[in-house]
Design a protein around this motif. Structure first.
Motif, PDB file in Angstrom:
ATOM      1  N   TYR A 219      -1.712  10.394  -0.650  1.00 18.18           N
ATOM      2  CA  TYR A 219      -2.190   9.064  -0.426  1.00 18.18           C
ATOM      3  C   TYR A 219      -2.028   7.860  -1.461  1.00 18.18           C
ATOM      4  CZ  TYR A 219      -5.660   9.700  -4.299  1.00 18.18           C
ATOM      5  OH  TYR A 219      -6.200   9.927  -5.685  1.00 18.18           O
ATOM      6  N   ARG A 220      -2.134   6.871  -0.710  1.00 18.00           N
ATOM      7  CA  ARG A 220      -2.022   5.522  -1.788  1.00 18.00           C
ATOM      8  C   ARG A 220      -3.439   4.947  -2.023  1.00 18.00           C
ATOM      9  NH1 ARG A 220       1.869   2.096   2.058  1.00 18.00           N
ATOM     10  NH2 ARG A 220       0.397   3.274   3.531  1.00 18.00           N
ATOM     11  N   PHE A 221      -3.362   4.209  -2.985  1.00 15.85           N
ATOM     12  CA  PHE A 221      -4.745   3.465  -3.262  1.00 15.85           C
ATOM     13  C   PHE A 221      -4.484   2.028  -3.636  1.00 15.85           C
ATOM     14  CE2 PHE A 221      -2.913   5.304  -7.395  1.00 15.85           C
ATOM     15  CZ  PHE A 221      -3.209   4.271  -8.281  1.00 15.85           C
ATOM     16  N   LEU A 222      -5.900   1.287  -3.539  1.00 13.57           N
ATOM     17  CA  LEU A 222      -5.654  -0.035  -3.901  1.00 13.57           C
ATOM     18  C   LEU A 222      -6.305   0.009  -5.295  1.00 13.57           C
ATOM     19  CD1 LEU A 222      -5.152  -2.923  -2.690  1.00 13.57           C
ATOM     20  CD2 LEU A 222      -7.293  -2.888  -1.807  1.00 13.57           C
ATOM     21  N   PRO A 223      -5.622  -0.666  -6.465  1.00 13.28           N
ATOM     22  CA  PRO A 223      -6.108  -0.638  -7.839  1.00 13.28           C
ATOM     23  C   PRO A 223      -7.533  -1.203  -7.883  1.00 13.28           C
ATOM     24  CG  PRO A 223      -3.660  -1.015  -8.022  1.00 13.28           C
ATOM     25  CD  PRO A 223      -4.230  -1.005  -6.442  1.00 13.28           C
ATOM     26  N   GLY A 224      -8.392  -0.801  -8.777  1.00 11.29           N
ATOM     27  CA  GLY A 224      -9.633  -1.255  -8.842  1.00 11.29           C
ATOM     28  C   GLY A 224     -10.063  -1.900 -10.287  1.00 11.29           C
ATOM     29  N   ILE A 225     -10.922  -1.175 -10.941  1.00  9.10           N
ATOM     30  CA  ILE A 225     -11.279  -1.253 -12.159  1.00  9.10           C
ATOM     31  C   ILE A 225     -11.366   0.005 -12.813  1.00  9.10           C
ATOM     32  CG2 ILE A 225     -12.506  -3.592 -11.961  1.00  9.10           C
ATOM     33  CD1 ILE A 225     -15.264  -2.071 -12.134  1.00  9.10           C
ATOM     34  N   ALA A 226     -11.388   0.286 -14.080  1.00  9.29           N
ATOM     35  CA  ALA A 226     -11.546   1.477 -14.560  1.00  9.29           C
ATOM     36  C   ALA A 226     -12.213   2.775 -14.070  1.00  9.29           C
ATOM     37  CB  ALA A 226     -11.700   1.319 -16.304  1.00  9.29           C
ATOM     38  N   PRO A 227     -13.426   2.470 -13.590  1.00  8.16           N
ATOM     39  CA  PRO A 227     -14.132   3.557 -13.237  1.00  8.16           C
ATOM     40  C   PRO A 227     -13.572   3.989 -11.799  1.00  8.16           C
ATOM     41  CG  PRO A 227     -15.706   1.948 -13.981  1.00  8.16           C
ATOM     42  CD  PRO A 227     -14.063   1.357 -14.006  1.00  8.16           C
ATOM     43  N   TYR A 228     -13.070   3.184 -10.972  1.00  8.16           N
ATOM     44  CA  TYR A 228     -12.636   3.703  -9.492  1.00  8.16           C
ATOM     45  C   TYR A 228     -11.727   2.651  -9.001  1.00  8.16           C
ATOM     46  CZ  TYR A 228     -16.764   0.388  -9.860  1.00  8.16           C
ATOM     47  OH  TYR A 228     -17.526  -0.457  -9.889  1.00  8.16           O
ATOM     48  N   SER A 229     -10.970   3.126  -7.723  1.00 13.47           N
ATOM     49  CA  SER A 229      -9.965   2.183  -7.261  1.00 13.47           C
ATOM     50  C   SER A 229     -10.902   1.479  -6.024  1.00 13.47           C
ATOM     51  CB  SER A 229      -9.146   3.097  -6.612  1.00 13.47           C
ATOM     52  OG  SER A 229      -9.453   3.837  -5.477  1.00 13.47           O
ATOM     53  N   CYS A 230     -10.141   0.356  -5.278  1.00 11.51           N
ATOM     54  CA  CYS A 230     -10.843  -0.366  -4.307  1.00 11.51           C
ATOM     55  C   CYS A 230     -11.019   0.632  -3.127  1.00 11.51           C
ATOM     56  CB  CYS A 230     -10.279  -1.618  -4.317  1.00 11.51           C
ATOM     57  SG  CYS A 230     -10.679  -2.796  -5.676  1.00 11.51           S
ATOM     58  N   GLY A 231      -9.983   1.337  -2.895  1.00 12.15           N
ATOM     59  CA  GLY A 231      -9.933   2.045  -1.807  1.00 12.15           C
ATOM     60  C   GLY A 231      -8.693   2.882  -1.480  1.00 12.15           C
ATOM     61  N   VAL A 232      -8.596   3.697  -0.513  1.00 10.71           N
ATOM     62  CA  VAL A 232      -7.480   4.571  -0.409  1.00 10.71           C
ATOM     63  C   VAL A 232      -7.044   4.908   0.844  1.00 10.71           C
ATOM     64  CG1 VAL A 232      -7.968   6.178  -2.379  1.00 10.71           C
ATOM     65  CG2 VAL A 232      -8.696   7.008  -0.346  1.00 10.71           C
ATOM     66  N   ILE A 233      -5.841   5.154   1.034  1.00 12.23           N
ATOM     67  CA  ILE A 233      -5.297   5.377   2.519  1.00 12.23           C
ATOM     68  C   ILE A 233      -4.278   6.300   2.540  1.00 12.23           C
ATOM     69  CG2 ILE A 233      -3.571   3.433   2.112  1.00 12.23           C
ATOM     70  CD1 ILE A 233      -3.723   2.895   5.288  1.00 12.23           C
ATOM     71  N   SER A 234      -4.504   7.144   3.451  1.00 16.03           N
ATOM     72  CA  SER A 234      -3.445   8.449   3.607  1.00 16.03           C
ATOM     73  C   SER A 234      -2.196   8.150   3.738  1.00 16.03           C
ATOM     74  CB  SER A 234      -4.008   9.183   4.981  1.00 16.03           C
ATOM     75  OG  SER A 234      -3.932   8.727   6.067  1.00 16.03           O
ATOM     76  N   ALA A 235      -1.222   8.736   3.118  1.00 13.65           N
ATOM     77  CA  ALA A 235       0.220   8.818   3.014  1.00 13.65           C
ATOM     78  C   ALA A 235       0.496   9.378   4.492  1.00 13.65           C
ATOM     79  CB  ALA A 235       0.832   9.475   2.107  1.00 13.65           C
ATOM     80  N   PRO A 236       1.808   8.880   5.161  1.00 13.41           N
ATOM     81  CA  PRO A 236       2.456   9.674   6.234  1.00 13.41           C
ATOM     82  C   PRO A 236       2.434  11.144   6.211  1.00 13.41           C
ATOM     83  CG  PRO A 236       3.807   7.653   5.508  1.00 13.41           C
ATOM     84  CD  PRO A 236       2.711   7.880   4.424  1.00 13.41           C
ATOM     85  N   GLY A 237       1.930  11.611   7.078  1.00 12.28           N
ATOM     86  CA  GLY A 237       1.841  13.090   7.412  1.00 12.28           C
ATOM     87  C   GLY A 237       0.446  13.725   6.778  1.00 12.28           C
ATOM     88  N   PHE A 238      -0.350  12.811   6.272  1.00 14.96           N
ATOM     89  CA  PHE A 238      -1.615  13.295   5.971  1.00 14.96           C
ATOM     90  C   PHE A 238      -2.932  12.389   6.439  1.00 14.96           C
ATOM     91  CE2 PHE A 238       1.246  14.394   2.351  1.00 14.96           C
ATOM     92  CZ  PHE A 238       0.770  15.469   1.891  1.00 14.96           C
ATOM     93  N   GLU A 239      -4.077  13.256   6.142  1.00 16.51           N
ATOM     94  CA  GLU A 239      -5.105  12.579   6.773  1.00 16.51           C
ATOM     95  C   GLU A 239      -6.299  12.483   5.597  1.00 16.51           C
ATOM     96  OE1 GLU A 239      -7.744  13.946   9.763  1.00 16.51           O
ATOM     97  OE2 GLU A 239      -7.323  16.111   9.118  1.00 16.51           O
ATOM     98  N   ILE A 240      -7.253  11.742   5.530  1.00 18.32           N
ATOM     99  CA  ILE A 240      -8.228  11.974   4.677  1.00 18.32           C
ATOM    100  C   ILE A 240      -9.403  12.191   5.193  1.00 18.32           C
ATOM    101  CG2 ILE A 240      -9.876  10.449   3.230  1.00 18.32           C
ATOM    102  CD1 ILE A 240      -7.894   8.407   2.518  1.00 18.32           C
ATOM    103  N   VAL A 241      -9.977  13.405   4.650  1.00 17.67           N
ATOM    104  CA  VAL A 241     -11.268  14.134   5.073  1.00 17.67           C
ATOM    105  C   VAL A 241     -12.514  13.844   4.280  1.00 17.67           C
ATOM    106  CG1 VAL A 241     -12.285  16.478   5.704  1.00 17.67           C
ATOM    107  CG2 VAL A 241      -9.640  16.023   6.211  1.00 17.67           C
ATOM    108  N   HIS A 242     -13.661  13.500   5.149  1.00 17.22           N
ATOM    109  CA  HIS A 242     -14.626  13.169   4.475  1.00 17.22           C
ATOM    110  C   HIS A 242     -15.771  14.192   4.458  1.00 17.22           C
ATOM    111  CE1 HIS A 242     -18.837  11.235   4.013  1.00 17.22           C
ATOM    112  NE2 HIS A 242     -18.178  10.681   2.902  1.00 17.22           N
TER     113      HIS A 242
END
Length: 251
Positions: free
Chosen positions: A11-34
């Protein structure tokens, strides 16, 4: 901030602050499962639950990209920083940081009714391989009425104002922030499958214009309202989003 590739996570991520990122998106060939835990677990033990699940799926720890916590009550800003320091150490021990940056999105809220006696793991998200022709999936981290990158009382929008008008201003601010994060991930409302709201204040008057009037076709999936407070005392309204194909419930 540009998206950052997680070299091992899928996956790729949108940097946030030290405790967490702002969000994530799956890389090609992957999906995010909740994943939702039917019975939330004390959060440190919850990482053992995550580890076992990832192992059963043949996925590395690096696939973990989202965490959802429930706390007994809102923290002070100082208490929140202390909690985050311990939480971040766990992620570092798992080897999840990318060049010192936390890639994992997070939501942490405090249920108003029957809160847990200690912080617990409520859910998590991870990446797994999928058909590369399928569209990307996303998780947008939780956020309240604080400007991006700010974690101090001086930044709270309409601080102390819990009037209907004040809550509407806060909700509008958070909607704008959610849209900004969606754009940062290269997505829009049409890709969202779940919209979660965390507040103890009535949302009925907010739904027609502030929320549903802006989300377009994502509104067909409804809104989940959790009668909970955001994780820091003084913040009144929080949201998070996701756009996934696979939802699991375990435990």
């Amino acid at each position: 901030m540009p998206l950052i590739d997680h070299p091992l996570g899928g996956y790729r991520f949108l940097p946030g602050i030290a405790p967490y990122s702002c969000g994530v998106i799956s890389a090609p060939g992957f999906e995010i499962v909740h994943v939702t835990l039917h019975r939330p677990a004390p959060y440190r033990r919850g990482f053992e639950v995550i580890g076992r699940h990832l192992a059963s799926e043949g996925r590395p720890k690096a696939a973990l990209c989202g965490i959802e916590l429930r706390s007994p009550c809102p923290f002070s800003f100082g208490g929140f920083a202390e909690f985050n320091a311990g939480y971040a150490r766990i992620l570092e021990e798992w080897g999840l940081f990318v060049e010192g940056v936390n890639p994992v999105a997070r939501t942490n809220v405090a249920p108003e009714v029957d809160p847990p006696g200690e912080p617990v793991l409520y859910g998590f998200s991870y990446s797994r391989p999928c058909d590369p022709l399928l569209p990307a999936t996303i998780v947008v981290a939780g956020a309240g009425e604080l400007p991006e990158g700010v974690l101090g009382a001086e930044g709270i929008v309409r601080a102390g104002d819990t009037s209907p008008e004040g809550i509407a201003v806060k909700a509008t601010f958070v909607m704008n922030l959610m849209e900004h994060r969606l754009r940062g991930l290269g997505r829009d409302w049409s890709t969202v499958t779940a919209i979660d709201i965390y507040t103890i204040h009535p949302i009925g008057r907010l739904l027609p214009e502030v929320i549903l009037g802006r989300v377009g076709e994502a509104g067909a999936h409804g809104i989940r309202w959790y009668y909970s407070r955001p994780p820091i005392d003084g913040i009144e309204y929080e949201m998070d989003l996701r756009g996934v194909r696979t939802e699991l419930r375990i435990g």
